[in-house]
Design a protein around this motif. Structure first.
Motif, mmCIF file in Angstrom:
data_model
loop_
_atom_site.group_PDB
_atom_site.id
_atom_site.type_symbol
_atom_site.label_atom_id
_atom_site.label_comp_id
_atom_site.label_asym_id
_atom_site.label_seq_id
_atom_site.Cartn_x
_atom_site.Cartn_y
_atom_site.Cartn_z
ATOM 1 N N PRO A 55 -99.390 47.569 -73.478
ATOM 2 C CA PRO A 55 -98.361 47.628 -72.355
ATOM 3 C C PRO A 55 -98.898 48.302 -71.029
ATOM 4 C CG PRO A 55 -97.661 49.089 -74.008
ATOM 5 C CD PRO A 55 -98.834 48.370 -74.590
ATOM 6 N N GLY A 56 -99.644 49.294 -71.127
ATOM 7 C CA GLY A 56 -100.171 50.136 -69.843
ATOM 8 C C GLY A 56 -101.711 49.584 -69.608
ATOM 9 N N SER A 57 -101.854 48.607 -70.036
ATOM 10 C CA SER A 57 -103.543 48.291 -69.811
ATOM 11 C C SER A 57 -103.679 47.881 -68.230
ATOM 12 C CB SER A 57 -103.927 47.150 -70.632
ATOM 13 O OG SER A 57 -103.299 46.036 -70.547
ATOM 14 N N PRO A 58 -104.851 48.243 -67.572
ATOM 15 C CA PRO A 58 -104.941 47.771 -66.332
ATOM 16 C C PRO A 58 -104.946 46.310 -66.119
ATOM 17 C CG PRO A 58 -106.491 49.491 -66.685
ATOM 18 C CD PRO A 58 -105.754 49.084 -68.140
ATOM 19 N N TYR A 59 -105.606 45.526 -67.192
ATOM 20 C CA TYR A 59 -105.481 44.040 -66.824
ATOM 21 C C TYR A 59 -104.176 43.606 -66.899
ATOM 22 C CZ TYR A 59 -106.542 39.313 -67.822
ATOM 23 O OH TYR A 59 -106.762 37.780 -67.600
ATOM 24 N N LEU A 60 -103.369 43.990 -67.882
ATOM 25 C CA LEU A 60 -101.941 43.472 -67.838
ATOM 26 C C LEU A 60 -101.328 43.635 -66.691
ATOM 27 C CD1 LEU A 60 -99.842 41.988 -69.526
ATOM 28 C CD2 LEU A 60 -99.021 44.176 -70.468
ATOM 29 N N ARG A 61 -101.524 45.089 -65.834
ATOM 30 C CA ARG A 61 -101.029 45.467 -64.711
ATOM 31 C C ARG A 61 -101.260 44.556 -63.475
ATOM 32 N NH1 ARG A 61 -101.913 50.973 -66.222
ATOM 33 N NH2 ARG A 61 -103.299 51.088 -64.808
ATOM 34 N N GLY A 62 -102.593 44.361 -63.440
ATOM 35 C CA GLY A 62 -103.271 43.720 -62.334
ATOM 36 C C GLY A 62 -103.628 42.654 -62.386
ATOM 37 N N GLY A 63 -104.130 41.970 -63.525
ATOM 38 C CA GLY A 63 -104.719 40.732 -63.763
ATOM 39 C C GLY A 63 -106.184 40.578 -63.299
ATOM 40 N N ILE A 64 -106.849 41.981 -63.200
ATOM 41 C CA ILE A 64 -108.266 41.792 -62.818
ATOM 42 C C ILE A 64 -109.385 42.060 -63.942
ATOM 43 C CG2 ILE A 64 -110.013 43.215 -61.033
ATOM 44 C CD1 ILE A 64 -107.577 44.019 -59.506
ATOM 45 N N LEU A 65 -110.288 41.070 -63.663
ATOM 46 C CA LEU A 65 -111.498 41.394 -64.546
ATOM 47 C C LEU A 65 -112.560 41.327 -63.859
ATOM 48 C CD1 LEU A 65 -110.532 38.773 -67.639
ATOM 49 C CD2 LEU A 65 -110.659 41.492 -67.900
ATOM 50 N N ARG A 70 -101.249 34.320 -79.839
ATOM 51 C CA ARG A 70 -99.963 34.708 -79.532
ATOM 52 C C ARG A 70 -99.350 34.102 -80.645
ATOM 53 N NH1 ARG A 70 -98.024 32.663 -74.236
ATOM 54 N NH2 ARG A 70 -99.309 34.391 -73.644
ATOM 55 N N ASP A 71 -98.463 35.107 -81.512
ATOM 56 C CA ASP A 71 -97.561 34.361 -82.671
ATOM 57 C C ASP A 71 -98.500 33.692 -83.543
ATOM 58 O OD1 ASP A 71 -95.482 35.838 -81.391
ATOM 59 O OD2 ASP A 71 -94.956 33.917 -80.140
ATOM 60 N N ALA A 87 -102.027 29.298 -72.503
ATOM 61 C CA ALA A 87 -101.184 30.590 -72.910
ATOM 62 C C ALA A 87 -100.533 30.698 -71.380
ATOM 63 C CB ALA A 87 -102.232 31.546 -72.818
ATOM 64 N N ARG A 88 -100.905 30.148 -70.470
ATOM 65 C CA ARG A 88 -100.124 30.534 -68.909
ATOM 66 C C ARG A 88 -99.916 31.957 -68.738
ATOM 67 N NH1 ARG A 88 -95.628 25.639 -68.890
ATOM 68 N NH2 ARG A 88 -97.144 23.880 -69.156
ATOM 69 N N GLY A 89 -101.090 32.761 -68.609
ATOM 70 C CA GLY A 89 -100.884 34.233 -68.627
ATOM 71 C C GLY A 89 -100.845 34.978 -69.966
ATOM 72 N N LEU A 90 -101.075 36.201 -69.598
ATOM 73 C CA LEU A 90 -101.109 37.052 -70.748
ATOM 74 C C LEU A 90 -99.859 37.762 -70.837
ATOM 75 C CD1 LEU A 90 -104.692 38.466 -70.939
ATOM 76 C CD2 LEU A 90 -103.789 36.502 -72.132
ATOM 77 N N HIS A 91 -99.548 38.077 -72.193
ATOM 78 C CA HIS A 91 -98.286 38.960 -72.602
ATOM 79 C C HIS A 91 -98.637 40.203 -73.088
ATOM 80 C CE1 HIS A 91 -95.957 34.760 -72.453
ATOM 81 N NE2 HIS A 91 -96.282 35.088 -71.260
ATOM 82 N N ASP A 112 -100.800 40.320 -77.017
ATOM 83 C CA ASP A 112 -101.316 39.148 -77.281
ATOM 84 C C ASP A 112 -102.656 39.475 -77.712
ATOM 85 O OD1 ASP A 112 -99.667 37.254 -76.398
ATOM 86 O OD2 ASP A 112 -100.383 36.875 -74.388
ATOM 87 N N HIS A 113 -103.480 38.905 -78.386
ATOM 88 C CA HIS A 113 -104.868 39.277 -78.626
ATOM 89 C C HIS A 113 -105.796 38.094 -77.787
ATOM 90 C CE1 HIS A 113 -104.255 41.931 -82.066
ATOM 91 N NE2 HIS A 113 -103.249 41.185 -82.335
ATOM 92 N N VAL A 114 -106.864 38.782 -77.082
ATOM 93 C CA VAL A 114 -107.429 37.871 -76.088
ATOM 94 C C VAL A 114 -109.002 38.082 -76.597
ATOM 95 C CG1 VAL A 114 -105.894 38.176 -74.112
ATOM 96 C CG2 VAL A 114 -107.658 39.682 -74.668
ATOM 97 N N PHE A 115 -109.577 37.025 -76.295
ATOM 98 C CA PHE A 115 -111.146 37.159 -76.757
ATOM 99 C C PHE A 115 -111.733 36.289 -75.288
ATOM 100 C CE2 PHE A 115 -109.147 36.752 -80.722
ATOM 101 C CZ PHE A 115 -109.892 37.661 -81.496
ATOM 102 N N LEU A 116 -112.717 37.278 -74.932
ATOM 103 C CA LEU A 116 -113.539 36.980 -73.704
ATOM 104 C C LEU A 116 -115.129 36.849 -74.017
ATOM 105 C CD1 LEU A 116 -111.837 39.742 -73.114
ATOM 106 C CD2 LEU A 116 -111.879 38.705 -71.026
ATOM 107 N N LEU A 117 -115.751 36.013 -73.224
ATOM 108 C CA LEU A 117 -117.142 35.909 -73.286
ATOM 109 C C LEU A 117 -117.725 36.862 -72.313
ATOM 110 C CD1 LEU A 117 -117.565 31.984 -73.062
ATOM 111 C CD2 LEU A 117 -118.096 33.492 -75.034
ATOM 112 N N ALA A 118 -118.641 37.496 -72.604
ATOM 113 C CA ALA A 118 -119.029 38.635 -71.734
ATOM 114 C C ALA A 118 -120.614 38.869 -72.259
ATOM 115 C CB ALA A 118 -118.254 39.924 -71.769
ATOM 116 N N PRO A 119 -121.510 39.302 -71.234
ATOM 117 C CA PRO A 119 -122.895 39.725 -71.642
ATOM 118 C C PRO A 119 -122.884 40.926 -72.655
ATOM 119 C CG PRO A 119 -122.568 39.575 -69.448
ATOM 120 C CD PRO A 119 -121.261 39.368 -69.636
ATOM 121 N N GLN A 120 -123.875 40.935 -73.584
ATOM 122 C CA GLN A 120 -123.667 41.857 -74.740
ATOM 123 C C GLN A 120 -123.645 43.347 -73.944
ATOM 124 O OE1 GLN A 120 -126.983 40.700 -77.002
ATOM 125 N NE2 GLN A 120 -125.787 39.408 -78.547
ATOM 126 N N GLU A 121 -124.754 43.306 -73.014
ATOM 127 C CA GLU A 121 -124.767 44.740 -72.623
ATOM 128 C C GLU A 121 -123.713 45.547 -71.794
ATOM 129 O OE1 GLU A 121 -126.800 42.064 -69.482
ATOM 130 O OE2 GLU A 121 -126.563 42.109 -71.491
#
Length: 588
Positions: free
Chosen positions: A424-434, A445-446, A455-459, A462-471
């Motif tokens: 609930p208090g995560s910066p991503y949920l508050r501002g939507g910045i990645l 979700r569920d 998904a039309r946004g995050l709640h 939710d459990h999210v999976f992102l692609l990111a560089p390993q390092e």
């Protein structure tokens, strides 16, 4: 059968000691005690002079275990250091790691000479034993005490602690040779130092590239990538040492190469080395504690305390101020770097070399090193956060304990799938910045798997999976942790992060702790650049918002498309300005 029973008892006692050290870490973290000191205390209490009554005097085993543990610690330290960070502080950190160690030993030696009645060579040996900062102690302190250090200061401290051990070991071995066999020509010593350094650099880079090539090109069985990397590091260390090079320098550089080039199983290697270095530190400190003889310490306690005070209050500050005077560090930064020069297992490890070769007064060197390490961990280890805040070098940040799922993706070596639960208090949920390098791949979700569009946004939850560089994957932790909005910029949320030019200043202020005029909160970053510059922005253009620098990364249609965020360093004063400030401090 008695021999078999004895072996079983040794295994049981060893496992109980290690288990006790691991569980005692909970007490140390709860009360803020220096964790490495707890492991040392476990060994002392279990030893011949403690309640455990275990008789242990195997110096060769202690030295071997210490060498392996220190090699893995240095490899892990190099693995976590970015090339850009290493290059940016190589000059000041390298000066501290060489000239600084020599100055520290030289300033400490007179106290040992007059208090202990030793010759000058023996006194310099005492100084060399305690001259280097300890990589294990510094790495643990920087990453576990919740300090937000200025990037340049933190990088200098970590690179110094990772690179000064080779020179301290060289200095100690040379002085042991001088005490045993007499002085050697300075030209021979310089040639030996150059030989060890050159061979160490060559073997370290070659070993790092060899480990990287195997990890990236060969398909090892699942689960063997991390053990291979650790074993390869030890092979690099051993080969460099056998051919008369600096094995410790080689293994640190190998880690630096592997950490910046490996593209497969990076997360698994880091996690494995976390466990390996923890276990190595525990075993090393417990053995060093077992090897200590507290019964001999009272007669040498006062001289040892005086040497510790000289080292902390005089020798280390003199070395830091002389070495960093040319590198435009501020007075407060140099005071902090002076204070954070923790001594740890390396000091006791070096003090075991005279014991190993049977040097006269060998127990004296060990006792002095033991006391100095204990004093350093007690005095400096507990007070570093307070000194950092007093010097305005750092502020405390909340610890982040956010579970992260990491999955390697077959068929490519640059990206991995990273999973989080949205709190609930995560910066991503508050501002939507990645960061721009992280791409949302799917949402659970569920118990349903959804695409980002579905998904039309995050709640929350939710459990999210992102692609990111390993390092860079671990850098996402703070975006999904349950944290309050920061009151000031946090380096952990800056650095390599990029945001789109359409992000509003209000969103940046909430996520990154930037002070923004309320009237400008709805302005986009691209609009702010156009307004501040009075022209179309170009890549590399920089504006400053409080303590944060915004740098244009990409431009499209005369608007900033991607913006990089950096923690703005305090502008250092020229040398005459710093000198005037010091004079005013002395006068006032």
């Amino acid at each position: 059968m008695e021999a078999l029973e004895s072996i079983n008892i040794v295994i049981l006692l060893g496992a109980v000691l290690v288990l006790t050290g691991i569980l005692s870490s909970l007490v140390a973290l709860r009360f803020g005690a220096p964790l490495l000191l707890i492991f040392l205390a476990v060994g002392v209490l279990a030893g011949e002079s403690g309640p455990g009554g275990i008789s242990f005097n195997n110096v060769a085993l202690t030295y071997t275990v210490g060498s392996v543990a220190l090699a893995l610690i240095l490899f892990d330290g190099g693995l976590r250091t970015r090339f850009a960070t290493f290059r940016s502080v190589l000059a000041p950190a390298g000066t501290l790691a060489t000239v600084g160690v020599l100055l520290t030993a030289a300033v400490t030696a007179p106290m040992a000479h007059y208090l202990l009645g030793l010759g000058w060579a023996e006194s310099l040996l005492v100084g060399a034993v305690v001259a280097s900062t300890d990589a294990a102690a510094v790495f643990f302190l920087m990453h576990s005490r919740g300090l937000r250090l200025r990037p340049r200061v933190g990088a200098t401290i970590e690179v110094e602690s990772g690179t000064n051990d080779p020179f301290a070991i060289f200095l100690t071995v040379v002085l042991v040779e001088i005490v045993m066999h007499g002085s050697q020509p300075p030209a021979d010593l310089a040639l030996l130092l150059a030989k060890q350094g050159v061979i160490g650099v060559i073997m370290g880079i070659a070993g790092g590239y060899a480990i990287t090539a195997v990890l990236n090109r060969l398909t090892l069985p699942q689960g063997l990538h991390a053990p291979f990397a650790a074993t390869g590091a030890l092979v690099t260390f051993g080969v460099a040492a056998v051919v008369d090079g600096s094995g410790f320098l080689a293994v640190y550089l190998a880690g630096l190469v592997v950490g910046n080039r490996v593209k497969r199983a990076h997360s698994a290697i880091v996690a494995f080395l976390d466990a390996a270095t923890w276990l190595g530190q525990i075993v090393m400190f417990v053995l060093l504690g077992l090897l200590a003889w507290p019964a001999t310490l009272p007669d040498r306690l006062l001289p040892a305390l005086a040497i510790a005070a000289t080292l902390i209050l005089l020798a280390r500050p003199v070395a830091v101020f002389l070495c960093l005077a040319l590198f435009r560090f501020s007075f407060r930064e140099m005071v902090f770097i002076s204070w954070v020069g923790l001594r740890g297992a390396v000091g006791i490890f070096l003090a075991s070399i005279p014991l190993l070769v049977g040097l006269p007064n060998s127990q004296l060197y060990f006792d002095i090193g033991f006391v100095v390490v204990v004093v350093s961990l007690l005095v400096q280890g507990w007070s570093v956060p307070w000194v950092a805040r007093r010097m305005r070098i750092a502020k405390r940040r909340p610890d982040v304990f956010q579970p992260r799922i990491e999955l390697d993706l077959p068929g490519q070596r640059t990206q991995e799938l990273v999973g989080y639960r949205v709190t609930p208090g995560s910066p991503y949920l508050r501002g939507g910045i990645l960061p721009s390098w992280a791409k949302l791949a799917l949402v659970v979700r569920d118990e349903k798997v959804l695409t980002p569009e579905e998904a039309r946004g995050l709640h929350e939850s939710d459990h999210v999976f992102l692609l990111a560089p390993q390092e860079k994957a671990a850098s996402l932790d703070r975006f999904f942790a349950n944290l309050p909005p920061p009151s000031s910029p946090d380096p952990e949320l800056l650095g390599d992060f990029f945001v789109g030019g359409d992000i509003t200043l209000g969103a940046l202020a909430e996520i990154y702790g930037i002070a923004v005029d309320p009237a400008q909160q709805m302005m986009t970053v691209a609009e702010v650049f156009n307004k501040r510059l009075g022209r179309a922005p170009h890549a590399g253009d920089t504006i400053r918002l409080g303590d944060v620098a915004l740098v244009v990364h990409r431009v499209k249609d005369d608007h900033a498309l991607t913006i990089g965020l950096q923690l703005a360093e305090e502008e250092p004063k020229p040398w005459y300005g710093r000198a005037w400030t010091w004079l005013r401090r002395l006068a006032g």
